[in-house]
Enzyme design. Structure first.
Site, short mmCIF file in Angstrom:
data_model
loop_
_atom_site.label_atom_id
_atom_site.label_comp_id
_atom_site.label_asym_id
_atom_site.label_seq_id
_atom_site.Cartn_x
_atom_site.Cartn_y
_atom_site.Cartn_z
N CYS A 94 22.58 29.33 -35.61
CA CYS A 94 22.20 28.20 -36.48
C CYS A 94 20.82 28.43 -37.12
CB CYS A 94 22.30 26.90 -35.71
SG CYS A 94 22.63 25.48 -36.78
N HIS A 151 27.86 26.94 -33.81
CA HIS A 151 27.52 26.82 -32.40
C HIS A 151 28.65 27.33 -31.51
CE1 HIS A 151 23.71 24.53 -32.62
NE2 HIS A 151 24.21 24.16 -33.78
N GLU A 154 28.44 27.98 -28.48
CA GLU A 154 28.33 27.32 -27.16
C GLU A 154 28.99 25.95 -27.17
OE1 GLU A 154 25.35 25.01 -29.32
OE2 GLU A 154 26.01 27.09 -29.38
#
Length: 381
Positions: free
Chosen positions: A269, A353, A355
């Site tokens: 990001c 993202h 994650e």
């Protein structure tokens, strides 16, 4: 429409005005008004430091139904400027819930309102772009609030990272929650690879992923210099997500520039934008950004489509991307760059993202790819 409770107001710089009901703290806060299309994950959104300076509108109509718990925090406390929902659930029910959304918002001083036409608000943002706004329970004057919105600073040119970074470094040990592992195995026992994470406003699920894979994880403030990073003798360096405009962050860009070629680098990001800037690219502000847990991305290397979690309002200008970078991923909503890899040194990044938290797990392979690099560093040492 009949409403119960303390009135709350949202005014935009273009003169648009909404009246709803307060579901958070009393007060007033300005910010850039944006929207997120996620169906779940409001707690993770509230505590994501990348939302610093933003008033977040949820497009899903009912929010708060699963309450709040201590396991799904992405930082120590909410970082958003304000919160807007169509309807705040009057009950919360989940086996992990420890309290209500409304109580959580009040506890942490977040001004929030419900009962407005969020569909109309989102349509206006999509048409005009993200707008400066102000959310208030203390001032009901339309003209006064609109003027305050117009005079608010916005995001462009501001260093919001300095407002969310940790004061000092620390070690991270918390692994992924059991509900998020899907039976995945951790890295085999042996010498631990060492990851230094440069924290520009990092979501906690990122170091959880690194720790889950058996790494030693050191978190340093995003203001750290390259010498400070290298003094920890890492096997790899991670560049985190964070809020706002990347171009004012000269200190971060210089640090990354001085690290390129010395240690493997992985960015997410804002970290993706900063890596690109360090390599000589430029960034620009998107019309209304990409925010949600359902954003399609094309993996240019294998042709597969990944459904991703995203939260950013800036992107890398393709025509400015130096020849030393290759594009690895593209956002399928607007064809903007969603991932790059440096051709000459070991560095790659993505504009989303992997994650998740909350969101899909399609892109967790990126952590595995970086892990392979870390393991090679260990083997070579």
């Amino acid at each position: 429409m009949f409403r119960r409770g303390i009135p709350g107001y949202l005014a935009l710089e273009d003169g648009t005005f909404f009246e709803g009901v307060s579901i958070g703290a009393d007060g007033e806060m300005d910010g850039e008004v944006v929207f997120n299309t996620s169906i779940t994950g409001y707690q993770e959104i509230l505590t994501d430091p990348s939302y610093r300076g933003q008033i977040v509108t949820m497009t899903y109509p009912e929010i708060g139904n699963v309450g709040i718990n201590e396991d799904d925090l992405e930082s120590s406390h909410p970082r958003i400027a304000g919160f807007v929902v169509r309807e705040n659930s009057r009950i919360h029910s989940n086996f992990r819930s420890t309290g209500s959304l409304q109580d959580y918002l009040k506890k942490h001083g977040i001004v929030a309102i419900s009962g407005i036409d969020t569909r109309a608000l989102v349509r206006r943002i999509r048409s005009k772009g993200a707008l400066k706004g102000i959310i208030s329970t203390s001032d009901c004057g339309r003209d006064a609030l609109v003027e305050k919105a117009r005079n608010s600073p916005g995001l462009v040119g501001r260093d919001l990272v300095s407002e969310v970074i940790p004061a000092s470094g620390r070690q991270w040990e918390g692994p992924l929650h059991g509900l998020a592992t899907f039976g995945e195995e951790t890295t085999a026992a042996g010498k631990q690879p060492h990851v230094v994470c440069l924290d520009y406003g990092m979501k906690w699920n990122i170091p959880r992923h690194f720790a889950h894979r058996g790494n030693k994880v050191t978190i340093l403030p995003g203001t750290s210099t390259a010498d400070e990073v290298l003094s920890h003798n890492p096997d790899g360096v991670f560049l985190s997500n964070g809020p706002g405009d990347p171009e004012p962050l000269d200190y971060a860009i210089q640090t990354i520039r001085n690290l390129l070629g010395k240690k493997p680098i992985f960015g997410i990001c804002l970290g993706h934008q900063l890596l690109s800037l360090a390599g000589g690219a430029k960034t620009f502000k998107l019309k209304f950004g990409h925010r949600g847990a359902n954003q399609p991305v094309l993996n240019c290397e294998n042709g597969r489509v990944e459904i991703t979690s995203q939260n950013h309002g800036f992107a890398v200008e393709e025509h400015s991307l130096p020849s030393c970078f290759e594009i690895t991923h593209r956002n399928l909503n607007d064809n903007t760059i969603a991932g790059v890899r440096h051709k000459n040194v070991d560095a790659f990044s993505v504009q989303y993202h992997p994650e998740a938290s909350a969101g899909p797990h399609d892109s967790s392979y990126l952590f595995d790819a970086f892990q392979q690099t870390l393991n090679r560093q260990i083997s070579a040492s």
